[in-house]
Design a protein around this motif. Structure first.
Motif, short mmCIF file in Angstrom:
data_model
loop_
_atom_site.label_atom_id
_atom_site.label_comp_id
_atom_site.label_asym_id
_atom_site.label_seq_id
_atom_site.Cartn_x
_atom_site.Cartn_y
_atom_site.Cartn_z
N UNK A 440 31.62 20.40 -43.39
CA UNK A 440 30.74 21.30 -42.63
C UNK A 440 29.29 21.23 -43.08
N UNK A 441 29.05 20.59 -44.25
CA UNK A 441 27.68 20.53 -44.78
C UNK A 441 27.00 19.28 -44.24
N UNK A 442 26.04 19.45 -43.29
CA UNK A 442 25.44 18.28 -42.60
C UNK A 442 23.92 18.31 -42.75
N UNK A 443 23.41 18.48 -43.97
CA UNK A 443 21.96 18.39 -44.15
C UNK A 443 21.45 16.99 -43.83
N UNK A 444 22.27 16.00 -44.11
CA UNK A 444 21.89 14.60 -43.83
C UNK A 444 23.11 13.88 -43.27
N UNK A 473 48.59 5.44 -53.70
CA UNK A 473 47.20 5.30 -53.27
C UNK A 473 46.39 4.57 -54.35
N UNK A 474 45.67 3.54 -53.95
CA UNK A 474 44.80 2.80 -54.87
C UNK A 474 43.42 2.63 -54.24
N UNK A 475 42.37 2.74 -55.09
CA UNK A 475 41.01 2.64 -54.60
C UNK A 475 40.18 1.84 -55.61
N UNK A 476 39.42 0.85 -55.12
CA UNK A 476 38.56 0.02 -55.97
C UNK A 476 37.14 0.02 -55.41
N UNK A 477 36.20 0.32 -56.32
CA UNK A 477 34.78 0.29 -55.94
C UNK A 477 33.96 0.03 -57.20
N UNK A 478 33.24 -1.08 -57.29
CA UNK A 478 32.40 -1.36 -58.46
C UNK A 478 31.38 -0.24 -58.69
N UNK A 479 31.08 0.01 -59.95
CA UNK A 479 30.20 1.11 -60.30
C UNK A 479 28.80 0.95 -59.68
N UNK A 480 28.30 -0.29 -59.61
CA UNK A 480 26.92 -0.49 -59.13
C UNK A 480 26.78 -0.29 -57.62
N UNK A 481 27.92 -0.12 -56.92
CA UNK A 481 27.85 0.12 -55.47
C UNK A 481 27.97 1.59 -55.10
N UNK A 482 28.26 2.46 -56.07
CA UNK A 482 28.61 3.85 -55.75
C UNK A 482 27.42 4.69 -55.27
N UNK A 483 26.20 4.20 -55.49
CA UNK A 483 25.02 4.98 -55.06
C UNK A 483 24.48 4.56 -53.70
N UNK A 484 25.12 3.59 -53.07
CA UNK A 484 24.67 3.16 -51.74
C UNK A 484 24.95 4.27 -50.72
N UNK A 485 24.00 4.51 -49.82
CA UNK A 485 24.12 5.56 -48.82
C UNK A 485 24.82 5.01 -47.58
N UNK A 486 25.83 5.75 -47.10
CA UNK A 486 26.56 5.36 -45.89
C UNK A 486 26.73 6.60 -45.00
N UNK A 487 27.08 6.43 -43.72
CA UNK A 487 27.30 7.59 -42.86
C UNK A 487 28.43 8.49 -43.41
N UNK A 488 28.25 9.78 -43.24
CA UNK A 488 29.22 10.75 -43.77
C UNK A 488 30.49 10.78 -42.92
#
Length: 611
Positions: A440-444, A473-488
């Motif tokens: 419900x939080x849609x500031x951006x 459930x398994x999830x993989x994401x390199x640490x250096x990619x975690x700050x990239x902005x994507x659509x919510x």
């Protein structure tokens, strides 16, 4: 002139063109006169060009002949003597051997002086063997060279036969014949060295030097007697002038540079123009130059060119003045209009043309200004409308997904409450609260990947309340990619589809894999399950709907599915061109949904990057 220009600007374009073409009619007469003069001039320059090249060849011939004499004398001395033995300091020479060495060398020097009379300034031998005495005019110990600038030049060369750079004659050593003039001035010489090396160690044990003054090397007196109007120059390997047949030319031509190995060119030295022919000798590094003064070359045209020059000057003045006026009138406005059209093509619609006069070009300028004003107004209106429509579409698409998710989540909570203890539900309600706040939080419209992945983990925890260990459930994401902005909220609908469609009517265990990685400049996010998948026809139907951005019809529930299309539409609106979605699936083999998002700027560790 200004009055004339103002009067001309009031005329119609037809009259302006008429005046210009009337004036241009004089050009053929001027061209004919100038062409005749150029023909005469070119013929003289061609003859001069041939002459200067011929004299350069004669200069080359003289120098090559003298250099060959120096080489012959050097080779004759080396081949006739056993220098490897006598100059080696490791050999103990008897008195007889010393006397024989001195006798044989002196005899050979007498022969050389006889054969090459008055050609060399010096022919000396340097020895590492201190057993050999120093003789006044031809034998020295090699220590004499240690403090000379050219010693390193000799020793650094890998060749045994070395052409040294032009240098000042060293008066501290003897010479082959007694030239008193060398004792009184700094004469430049070309040295040739022959290294004598130990046969066994290859170490340099001696050196033979032959020197010839540059003036003798060139032998320009003979050349000047044949063509007195030609000057001769010699430049060393550093392109420094070391000889000029005319001493007055030394300072004038010192700054000449030669970009090529050989050729002919026109140069200007001071206020005079010259024609030169030059070539560089690969053996010695010397550049040989023959020079002719263009003023002297063209002197014979003085009687012919007086009338032609007068006509040419009058014609040129006439043409320049009126061509300039015509160009100003004819092209000023057209050039300005062309420039403004270029600005319009580049997207600048605020440019305007200053209107003066009442002719056709002025009316075109007024029409252009009116067109630019209308285009600017239409562009501003279209941008505002498109922006408003785009914002409305994004908010509408975002609003569609929240009730859909809430309904499914509450349904899961209701079913769990029927089969589990109430205290377990408390933790899951906390997760549900976080999910509600996040959705419900849609500031951006954009969030970090880490926030979106955290939302998925909370969603999975809620689903575990229902399916427990049957859900993997398994999830993989390199640490250096975690700050990239994507659509919510673009990942939760994809994970939710695994339960709604993939695992329906399928026995556990159920597996979901979320993988995030970079490929070139694209961020790849895949959501894969081991569900029942779908057939080829259904897969093609769904991918077609994604490509066309239209709703997917669910035949079983007799309604349109909005989750996947919602995600695809928001990715298309928010992300750069080239971003999109693709689905892969096999019947009873699971489904894989891949999101491709173009990243416009470089990825940096710890930094926030926009997509």
């Amino acid at each position: 002139m200004k009055t004339l220009i103002k009067k001309l600007t009031r005329l119609s374009l037809v009259w302006q063109v008429t005046i210009v073409f009337s004036l241009i009619m004089i050009i053929p007469a001027i061209v004919t006169t100038a062409s005749y003069f150029e023909i005469v001039r070119d013929n003289l320059l061609k003859e001069a060009n041939k002459k200067v090249q011929e004299n350069l060849k004669k200069l080359d011939s003289n120098m090559n002949s003298n250099i060959n004499n120096m080489n012959s004398a050097l080779n004759q001395l080396v081949f006739s003597q056993e220098f490897q033995y006598y100059l080696n300091p490791e050999n103990n020479l008897s008195t007889h051997e010393k006397n024989y060495y001195v006798y044989s060398v002196q005899n050979e020097l007498l022969n050389i002086r006889y054969v090459y009379t008055n050609q060399f300034n010096r022919l000396v031998i340097y020895s590492s063997n201190k057993q050999i005495d120093e003789f006044f005019d031809w034998s020295y110990h090699i220590d004499r060279l240690f403090d000379r600038d050219y010693y390193s030049e000799i020793m650094q060369s890998n060749s045994e036969h070395i052409y040294g750079n032009v240098r000042v004659y060293d008066r501290t050593l003897g010479n082959l014949v007694n030239y008193e003039e060398l004792e009184n001035k700094e004469e430049l010489v070309l040295p040739i060295y022959q290294k004598i090396s130990d046969i066994r160690t290859k170490k340099c044990i001696g050196l033979i030097e032959v020197d010839m003054t540059i003036s003798k090397l060139v032998d320009s007196s003979e050349l000047l007697s044949q063509a007195s109007e030609v000057k001769y120059l010699i430049f060393d390997r550093n392109q420094k002038l070391v000889f000029a047949s005319d001493d007055k030319s030394m300072k004038e031509f010192d700054a000449i540079k030669f970009p090529k190995k050989s050729g002919t060119s026109d140069i200007t030295v001071g206020d005079a123009d010259y024609l030169i022919a030059y070539d560089k000798d690969d053996t010695t590094g010397l550049t040989r130059v023959a020079v002719m003064d263009k003023k002297k070359i063209l002197a014979s045209t003085t009687g012919v060119d007086t009338l032609l020059v007068l006509i040419a000057i009058l014609s040129i003045v006439f043409v320049v003045v009126f061509t300039n006026v015509a160009a100003r009138i004819f092209f000023r406005k057209l050039k300005e209009i062309d420039k403004m059209i270029t600005h319009i093509e580049a997207g600048r619609f605020d440019v305007r043309i200053k209107v003066d006069g009442v002719n056709e070009i002025s009316r075109i300028s007024e029409s252009f200004n009116h067109m630019a004003e209308r285009l600017q107004g239409l562009l501003v209106s279209m941008v505002q409308k498109e922006k408003a429509q785009r914002e409305a579409e994004i908010h509408a698409l975002q609003a569609q997904i929240n009730p859909h998710f809430l309904y499914n989540t509450l349904e899961n909570m209701r079913m769990q409450c029927e089969i589990d203890e109430y205290y377990v539900v408390a933790n899951e309600l906390a997760n549900l609260g976080d999910l509600m706040r996040y959705s419900l939080h849609w500031e951006s419209p954009k969030v970090k990947i880490s926030e979106e992945l955290n939302n998925i983990e909370q969603y999975i925890e809620i689903m575990r309340m229902r399916f427990n260990k049957r859900l993997i459930f398994q999830m993989e994401c390199p640490e250096h990619l975690r700050n990239i902005m994507i659509p919510k909220l673009i990942l939760q609908p994809l994970v939710e589809n695994c339960f709604i469609h993939g695992f329906k009517d399928l026995l556990p265990p159920w597996e979901i894999y979320v993988n995030v990685f970079m490929k070139e400049n694209k961020l790849i996010i895949s959501v894969e399950d081991n569900g029942k998948g779908m057939g080829i026809e259904r897969l093609e139907e769904i991918n077609d709907c994604i490509a066309q951005n239209k709703s997917i019809y669910n035949k079983i529930k007799s309604k349109n599915s909005i989750g996947i299309i919602n995600v695809n539409q928001r990715v298309g609106m928010i992300c750069p061109a080239g971003s999109g979605m693709h689905i892969e699936s096999e019947q009873n083999g699971g489904t894989k949904i891949t999101l491709t998002i173009v990243v416009e700027s470089g990825i940096q560790n710890g930094g926030e990057e926009d997509v």
